[in-house]
Design an enzyme around this catalytic site. Structure first.
Site, PDB file in Angstrom:
ATOM      1  CG  ASP A 182      -1.713   1.295   1.354  1.00  0.00           C
ATOM      2  OD1 ASP A 182      -2.572   1.532   0.352  1.00  0.00           O
ATOM      3  OD2 ASP A 182      -1.801   1.833   2.369  1.00  0.00           O
ATOM      4  CD  GLU A 266      -4.841   1.071  -3.774  1.00  0.00           C
ATOM      5  OE1 GLU A 266      -5.990   1.121  -3.478  1.00  0.00           O
ATOM      6  OE2 GLU A 266      -3.796   1.680  -3.045  1.00  0.00           O
ATOM      7  CB  CYS A 319     -13.123  -5.881   8.080  1.00  0.00           C
ATOM      8  SG  CYS A 319     -12.139  -6.662   9.154  1.00  0.00           S
ATOM      9  CB  CYS A 322     -15.580 -10.099   8.750  1.00  0.00           C
ATOM     10  SG  CYS A 322     -15.675  -8.459   8.862  1.00  0.00           S
ATOM     11  CB  CYS A 338     -14.154  -4.578  11.701  1.00  0.00           C
ATOM     12  SG  CYS A 338     -15.305  -5.301  10.593  1.00  0.00           S
ATOM     13  CB  CYS A 341     -15.105  -9.256  12.878  1.00  0.00           C
ATOM     14  SG  CYS A 341     -13.640  -8.188  12.054  1.00  0.00           S
ATOM     15  CG  ASP A 348      -1.196   2.989   6.273  1.00  0.00           C
ATOM     16  OD1 ASP A 348      -2.089   3.305   5.618  1.00  0.00           O
ATOM     17  OD2 ASP A 348      -0.379   3.599   6.944  1.00  0.00           O
TER      18      ASP A 348
END
Length: 367
Positions: A182, A266, A319, A322, A338, A341, A348
């Site tokens: 990332d 990305e 997340c 989950c 989250c 969960c 990051d």
């Protein structure tokens, strides 16, 4: 076989400095005068000028008595400048770049020599019109004889020669490691394994020194000897920043390529991101665009795989435990829980884990 440019610094003699300055000046004059002629011709006749017509125009310029000094330097760099101009026009008409611009005297100067205009004997390099070899600092051996060389002078007054050679890349041993990365501003790279590269922020590091040099430059009389001395000091600081940034980027991309077989990342649109006036300077200093370019061509050389996922994939808001996606996640929130969960997530690292999973899915099932 692939082609690769090897760049070296060299220190010309006074005679070579005079020759190179003449060559740079002739290249710049030919490029600018032909560009003006092509522009005027297109405006009047509404038809683009091809390379053949531009080459004929150069021949006519050489026959003008007032421009006889164009014959004092090698004709190869002048012809190569027209080839580069033709490529620039092709990219413009195909929508990849803006309209070609004029070359400036105080910016980077360069001249390209093909095989007929230079000789390479061992570690001695001769250019046309010069009897002495260039005093090159050969930091590493060339893999083969150069096909073309480009002699350049940057705005800080340093001379470089770039040798284009053919070489056969050797793939690295196969690694079982895959990683997702990332890109960020606090840390240039955060991997799915928790590695954080940090961000040296060279622009901020040299900001005070650069501002002081620019302030001194603004007080000099434009065009005076002191003005040019101050301008070179500013250029040397800017060159230092660029060199440090380039070195850091090369070391980081090489490390990632050496350690991992598959790298997922990305596909960022840096050109659009720098339109944000608050983050433009930091994004440019992070060097994301060149980082991705280096990662891709090094992976191609050494038998690695780089997977670029969709830039709209919600890697930060999803997340990795989950799969729940939150509605919004402002940039100032670096850690979040989250709601599904109850996992404690680092923004990051969580994004890098999601990018790695998405990259593996792209490899397995396609985009």
């Amino acid at each position: 076989m692939k082609e690769r440019a090897y760049k070296y610094r060299f220190y010309p003699t006074p005679e070579q400095v005079t020759l190179l300055e003449q060559t740079f000046g002739c290249v710049r004059f030919v490029y600018n005068s032909i560009l003006r002629w092509r522009t005027d011709t297109y405006r009047n006749e509404k038809t683009p000028v091809n390379y053949g017509a531009a080459s004929s125009r150069l021949t006519e310029l050489k026959k003008i008595p007032e421009l006889s000094w164009l014959n004092d330097v090698s004709c190869v760099p002048l012809q190569q400048s027209l080839r580069h101009q033709q490529i620039a026009f092709k990219n413009f008409f195909e929508g990849r770049t803006n309209y070609p611009t004029f070359k400036r005297k105080r910016s980077k100067q360069s001249a390209e020599f093909t095989k007929s205009a230079f000789k390479y004997r061992g570690e001695q390099l001769f250019i046309a019109k010069s009897r002495q070899p260039l005093n090159v600092r050969w930091s590493r051996k060339l893999p083969s004889e150069p096909t073309t060389i480009t002699v350049s002078k940057d705005s800080a007054g340093r001379y470089y020669v770039s040798c284009l050679c053919r070489f056969e890349p050797k793939p690295l041993p196969i690694s079982n490691k895959t990683v997702g990365i990332d890109l960020g501003l606090k840390d240039l790279v955060v991997t799915s394994e928790g590695f954080r590269s940090g961000n040296p922020r060279y622009t901020a590091k040299y900001a005070k020194k650069l501002a002081k040099a620019q302030q001194r430059l603004s007080r000099k009389k434009k065009g005076s000897a002191n003005f040019h001395k101050a301008r070179k000091k500013v250029a040397r600081i800017q060159a230092k920043i660029a060199d440090c940034r380039r070195d850091f980027t090369h070391k980081l991309t090489t490390q990632l390529i050496n350690e991992n077989q598959v790298i997922s990342c990305e596909s960022l649109s840096v050109k659009n991101m720098v339109r944000n006036r608050k983050l433009a300077k930091a994004i440019s200093d992070a060097n994301w665009d060149k980082f991705m370019r280096q990662l891709i061509y090094k992976a191609e050389w050494y038998g690695r795989t780089v997977v670029q996922i969709d830039k709209w994939y919600p890697s930060s808001k999803r997340c990795h435990c989950c799969g729940h996606v939150v509605d919004s996640l402002p940039l100032n929130i670096r850690h979040w829980i989250c709601p599904e969960c109850k996992s404690m997530l680092d923004r990051d690292t969580n994004a890098a884990l999601n990018i790695k999973a998405a990259g593996q899915a792209v490899l397995a099932c396609g985009a």
